[in-house]
Design an enzyme around this catalytic site. Structure first.
Site, PDB file in Angstrom:
ATOM      1  N   LYS A   1      30.547  42.344  43.499  1.00 46.39           N
ATOM      2  CA  LYS A   1      31.031  42.657  42.148  1.00 46.39           C
ATOM      3  C   LYS A   1      32.548  42.896  42.153  1.00 46.39           C
ATOM      4  CE  LYS A   1      31.706  44.045  38.105  1.00 46.39           C
ATOM      5  NZ  LYS A   1      31.342  43.565  36.805  1.00 46.39           N
TER       6      LYS A   1
ATOM      7  N   CYS B   1      37.681  46.920  33.531  1.00 43.09           N
ATOM      8  CA  CYS B   1      37.082  46.328  34.738  1.00 43.09           C
ATOM      9  C   CYS B   1      38.131  45.718  35.656  1.00 43.09           C
ATOM     10  CB  CYS B   1      36.092  45.242  34.340  1.00 43.09           C
ATOM     11  SG  CYS B   1      35.012  45.751  33.011  1.00 43.09           S
TER      12      CYS B   1
HETATM   13  N1  SAJ Z   1      43.331  37.494  30.777  1.00 47.07           N
HETATM   14  C1  SAJ Z   1      44.534  36.811  30.869  1.00 47.07           C
HETATM   15  N2  SAJ Z   1      44.499  35.470  31.149  1.00 47.07           N
HETATM   16  C2  SAJ Z   1      43.337  34.789  31.311  1.00 47.07           C
HETATM   17  C3  SAJ Z   1      42.131  35.493  31.226  1.00 47.07           C
HETATM   18  C4  SAJ Z   1      42.159  36.849  30.958  1.00 47.07           C
HETATM   19  O1  SAJ Z   1      45.608  37.382  30.716  1.00 47.07           O
HETATM   20  O2  SAJ Z   1      43.403  33.569  31.531  1.00 47.07           O
HETATM   21  C5  SAJ Z   1      43.343  38.936  30.489  1.00 47.07           C
HETATM   22  C6  SAJ Z   1      42.631  39.318  29.190  1.00 47.07           C
HETATM   23  O3  SAJ Z   1      43.465  39.131  28.081  1.00 47.07           O
HETATM   24  C7  SAJ Z   1      42.290  40.767  29.445  1.00 47.07           C
HETATM   25  C8  SAJ Z   1      41.993  40.780  30.957  1.00 47.07           C
HETATM   26  O4  SAJ Z   1      42.601  39.614  31.484  1.00 47.07           O
HETATM   27  O5  SAJ Z   1      43.393  41.610  29.188  1.00 47.07           O
HETATM   28  C9  SAJ Z   1      40.525  40.791  31.314  1.00 47.07           C
HETATM   29  O6  SAJ Z   1      39.780  39.929  30.445  1.00 47.07           O
HETATM   30  P1  SAJ Z   1      38.591  38.988  30.950  1.00 47.07           P
HETATM   31  O7  SAJ Z   1      38.057  38.262  29.782  1.00 47.07           O
HETATM   32  O8  SAJ Z   1      39.056  38.167  32.086  1.00 47.07           O
HETATM   33  O9  SAJ Z   1      37.523  39.977  31.569  1.00 47.07           O
HETATM   34  P2  SAJ Z   1      36.797  41.329  31.071  1.00 47.07           P
HETATM   35  O10 SAJ Z   1      37.536  42.483  31.639  1.00 47.07           O
HETATM   36  O11 SAJ Z   1      36.533  41.316  29.615  1.00 47.07           O
HETATM   37  O12 SAJ Z   1      35.362  41.171  31.828  1.00 47.07           O
HETATM   38  C10 SAJ Z   1      35.351  40.998  33.246  1.00 47.07           C
HETATM   39  C11 SAJ Z   1      34.429  39.809  33.581  1.00 47.07           C
HETATM   40  N3  SAJ Z   1      34.624  39.449  34.996  1.00 47.07           N
HETATM   41  C12 SAJ Z   1      34.883  38.174  35.378  1.00 47.07           C
HETATM   42  O13 SAJ Z   1      35.027  37.266  34.584  1.00 47.07           O
HETATM   43  C13 SAJ Z   1      34.963  37.930  36.840  1.00 47.07           C
HETATM   44  C14 SAJ Z   1      32.972  40.162  33.287  1.00 47.07           C
HETATM   45  O14 SAJ Z   1      32.097  39.124  33.699  1.00 47.07           O
HETATM   46  C15 SAJ Z   1      32.596  41.477  34.006  1.00 47.07           C
HETATM   47  O15 SAJ Z   1      31.250  41.853  33.737  1.00 47.07           O
HETATM   48  C16 SAJ Z   1      33.522  42.548  33.464  1.00 47.07           C
HETATM   49  O16 SAJ Z   1      34.865  42.203  33.836  1.00 47.07           O
HETATM   50  C17 SAJ Z   1      33.109  43.874  34.085  1.00 47.07           C
HETATM   51  O17 SAJ Z   1      32.478  44.673  33.362  1.00 47.07           O
HETATM   52  O18 SAJ Z   1      33.332  44.092  35.277  1.00 47.07           O
END
Ligand code: SAJ
Length: 409
Positions: A211, A265
């Site tokens: 995880k 996360c």
């Molecule tokens: N972000 C970027 N660029 C990108 C993608 C995301 O800047 O290309 C930023 C987003 O704007 C945000 C942050 O990253 O600020 C995180 O967003 P996210 O959509 O990547 O992830 P979370 O935090 O909403 O959810 C993540 C997920 N993990 C993965 O994709 C590996 C989700 O599956 C997990 O269950 C969750 O963390 C968790 O609860 O751990």
């Protein structure tokens, strides 16, 4: 109750516990959700919810109305106990980002008096390696009357993406790590009652690290994109075009830069790896540092543009940590807006279409007003509402597009 149906207690009714509890109830299990917050318990028992997540309201209402799901502030005896409480970090003398297991330990201690022979405890919270073993220790200390083999303990880390929780809860593959094989198998039998994805069994330590590694992988890849945006600014190259072109390669898939990484996360979990192996986790630490420094870089950019005006009106588009949600936890957009306010840079007009009227830290303005009055427009979140803005309006403005929705440098 049908043979495979269980009595289940879910400890923690937040973004993971509430959807999981109500999903289990709609599959026929008898579920008691436990939360320390009285208001949360009252809200849920009236069939309502306290968080914003698509379709969760329908699921909870149907679970409560079926009589299979109720909330309480205290646990009861059950077959299975699921722990879904926060695992934040805390500042210690040696580590400003040390994992804080207080809530997991408190939840374990709270269920201990209700345990009977043959019960299963499942840890869903994202946790440092060794946490599942720590739960076993706590139970052994508090219930010496139960021999260790009599209680099954497994880690089944949540994997759902905020904004798509209900679908991913059902469809995602799951990893289940047991303190022993029977524990993992027993947990698998329960998850099969609502999970359509594949379920893979392993040890609890491997499940814990899997995880943390999933979120670290994403963090490292976002850090790469964020570093590229800083490099491109120096070299006067449009980073959005650059990434689009590089991604035409069959084995390249660069993520999108932004104002930083938010949420509860990805901005937190990689630190659990760093805390465990600080010497070895070099790349993971550096990625965190790159992503954590990005809001400061954006802030400097806004300050430099604002310095060209006398008290400019600055439209801050978005406060949430990512697109199309209302969640402000660890939000870089909020951090940047707060810093602008604290430094007295310009007159701020924040705009967050997903926040309800309870948000009182800043007055939020309708998008049309912000577009009309702002001298400087800063895109901090790529919400749908902002994507459809008429490009002709932007010609009269200074635009800082941290999310690339208008592909402006
Ligand atoms: N972000 C970027 N660029 C990108 C993608 C995301 O800047 O290309 C930023 C987003 O704007 C945000 C942050 O990253 O600020 C995180 O967003 P996210 O959509 O990547 O992830 P979370 O935090 O909403 O959810 C993540 C997920 N993990 C993965 O994709 C590996 C989700 O599956 C997990 O269950 C969750 O963390 C968790 O609860 O751990």
């Amino acid at each position: 109750m049908a043979k495979c149906m269980q009595k289940i207690v879910v400890m923690g009714l937040g973004y993971i516990g509430l959807p999981t509890a109500s999903m289990l109830a709609t599959k026929g299990h008898q579920v008691l959700g436990v939360d320390v917050n009285h208001d949360v318990v009252t809200t849920i028992n009236s069939g309502n919810i306290h968080i914003v997540e698509p379709d969760l309201d329908i699921l909870v209402k149907s679970a409560v109305n079926s009589g299979k799901f109720k909330a309480s502030i205290t646990p009861e005896e059950a077959d299975t106990f699921i722990i879904a409480v926060p695992t934040p970090f805390k500042i210690t003398a040696t580590n400003p980002k040390a994992p804080d297991l207080t809530y997991v330990e408190a939840a374990s201690a709270a269920v201990a008096p209700f345990l009977r022979e043959g019960n299963l405890i499942i840890l869903e919270s994202t946790s440092p390696v060794g946490t599942t073993d720590r739960i076993a220790e706590i139970i052994a200390e508090l219930r010496p009357d139960l021999r260790q083999q009599q209680i099954y303990i497994a880690h089944c880390p949540e994997r759902v993406l905020p904004g798509h929780i209900i679908r991913e809860l059902v469809d995602n593959d799951r990893i289940i790590g047991g303190i022993n094989k029977p524990s993992a198998e027993k947990a698998r039998d329960l998850y099969k009652s609502f999970c359509n994805g594949n379920i893979y069994l392993t040890t609890s330590k491997t499940a814990e690290l899997a995880k943390l590694v999933e979120n670290s992988y994403r963090d490292v890849n976002i850090a790469f994109a964020n570093e590229l945006s800083i490099i491109c600014e120096k070299l006067d190259i449009n980073v959005w075009e650059l990434i689009e072109l590089a991604n035409k390669h069959p084995r390249v898939n660069i993520l999108q830069p932004g104002p930083g990484v938010g949420g509860h996360c990805i901005a937190v979990d990689p630190w659990f790896v760093v805390a465990a192996v600080p010497e070895e986790a070099k790349l993971i630490r550096t990625a965190r540092e790159v992503n954590d420094s990005k809001p400061h870089w954006v802030l400097d950019k806004i300050k430099a543009k604002a310095a060209r005006f006398k008290n400019p009106v600055i439209g801050c588009l978005g406060l949430a940590f990512k697109a199309n949600i209302d969640d402000l936890r660890e939000s870089p957009a909020l951090e940047i807006t707060r810093a602008l306010a604290a430094l007295g840079v310009g007159t701020l007009m924040p705009c967050e279409p997903n926040l309800n009227s309870e948000f009182s830290e800043f007055p939020c303005f309708p998008l049309a007003d912000v577009l009309r009055k702002a001298d400087i427009l800063v895109v901090l979140v790529d919400h749908e509402e902002f994507r459809s803005v008429d490009p002709s309006i932007l010609k009269e403005k200074v635009v800082i597009d941290t999310r690339g929705i208008w592909k402006i440098m």
